[in-house]
Design an enzyme around this catalytic site. Structure first.
Site, mmCIF file in Angstrom:
data_model
loop_
_atom_site.group_PDB
_atom_site.id
_atom_site.type_symbol
_atom_site.label_atom_id
_atom_site.label_comp_id
_atom_site.label_asym_id
_atom_site.label_seq_id
_atom_site.Cartn_x
_atom_site.Cartn_y
_atom_site.Cartn_z
ATOM 1 N N GLU A 27 55.691 23.403 -4.207
ATOM 2 C CA GLU A 27 55.078 24.882 -3.766
ATOM 3 C C GLU A 27 56.344 25.807 -4.196
ATOM 4 O O GLU A 27 56.055 27.311 -3.932
ATOM 5 C CB GLU A 27 54.442 24.748 -2.437
ATOM 6 C CG GLU A 27 53.222 24.002 -2.577
ATOM 7 C CD GLU A 27 52.220 24.167 -1.314
ATOM 8 O OE1 GLU A 27 52.828 24.910 -0.219
ATOM 9 O OE2 GLU A 27 51.299 23.806 -1.319
ATOM 10 N N GLY A 95 44.158 8.208 -7.361
ATOM 11 C CA GLY A 95 42.764 8.265 -6.186
ATOM 12 C C GLY A 95 43.203 8.463 -4.910
ATOM 13 O O GLY A 95 42.581 8.131 -4.047
ATOM 14 N N GLY A 97 44.617 11.140 -3.493
ATOM 15 C CA GLY A 97 44.117 12.273 -2.934
ATOM 16 C C GLY A 97 42.565 12.095 -2.630
ATOM 17 O O GLY A 97 42.179 12.764 -1.322
ATOM 18 N N TYR A 131 39.391 20.024 -5.865
ATOM 19 C CA TYR A 131 38.497 20.331 -4.836
ATOM 20 C C TYR A 131 36.965 20.749 -5.220
ATOM 21 O O TYR A 131 36.098 20.447 -4.634
ATOM 22 C CB TYR A 131 39.124 21.441 -3.936
ATOM 23 C CG TYR A 131 40.438 21.087 -3.345
ATOM 24 C CD1 TYR A 131 40.599 19.720 -2.559
ATOM 25 C CD2 TYR A 131 41.506 21.622 -3.583
ATOM 26 C CE1 TYR A 131 41.696 19.426 -1.876
ATOM 27 C CE2 TYR A 131 42.804 21.499 -2.940
ATOM 28 C CZ TYR A 131 42.856 20.256 -2.024
ATOM 29 O OH TYR A 131 44.001 19.893 -1.519
#
Length: 159
Positions: A27, A95, A97, A131
């Site tokens: 990040e 997979g 996450g 998401y």
């Protein structure tokens, strides 16, 4: 490859800490992490735990985590906040996450929460897509507001 999703244990915190630092680098905030492993151990496993953490494990190595805590919505009632869902860079796209998010949603459902909320950086398109694909509403018209430690001290000094 056998992926196990389980509740974290106190002894997992060094590996959890390593993943938190990996996320900070991803990040673009490599120096932002100020907590310590001891903070994680004390805050997560003390008399009044401040968070609940799930870990993703492959061959006894933690490769992902989801850290949540309780919130309360004045509009909805009981809620949980997903602070971070982290998958080690080398393990993304396998997979993990999805399995972690599944566990968080089941956990929230079992608690009877009315909402699960979290933030995602506006430039993290793979996460946003993930998401949204899973039914989350990415509310682009809201802004995250925070007072950091320095701002809190500055605020208090003006009272």
């Amino acid at each position: 490859m056998q992926i196990t999703i389980r509740n974290s244990r106190k002894e997992d915190m060094p590996q959890v800490y390593k993943l938190i630092n990996e996320l900070a680098i991803f990040e673009k905030e490599p120096d932002a992490v100020i907590i310590t492993i001891k903070d994680l151990e004390d805050d997560g496993f003390g008399k009044i735990p401040q968070f609940h953490c799930f870990v993703a494990e492959i061959d006894s190595k933690i490769v992902g985590l989801a850290l949540v805590y309780n919130r309360y919505s004045t509009w909805k009632g009981r809620a949980i906040h997903l602070e971070d869902l982290i998958v080690s860079d080398a393990m993304r796209g396998k997979g993990i996450g999805s399995k972690l998010l599944d566990k968080v949603v089941k956990y929230g459902y079992e608690l009877g929460v009315k909402r699960i909320s979290w933030e995602v950086l506006d430039w993290n398109e793979p996460a946003i897509t993930f998401y949204e694909k899973n039914g989350a509403n990415v509310m682009r018209d809201w802004n995250v507001v925070q007072l950091n430690e320095k701002a809190i001290i500055n605020y208090i000094s003006k009272l």
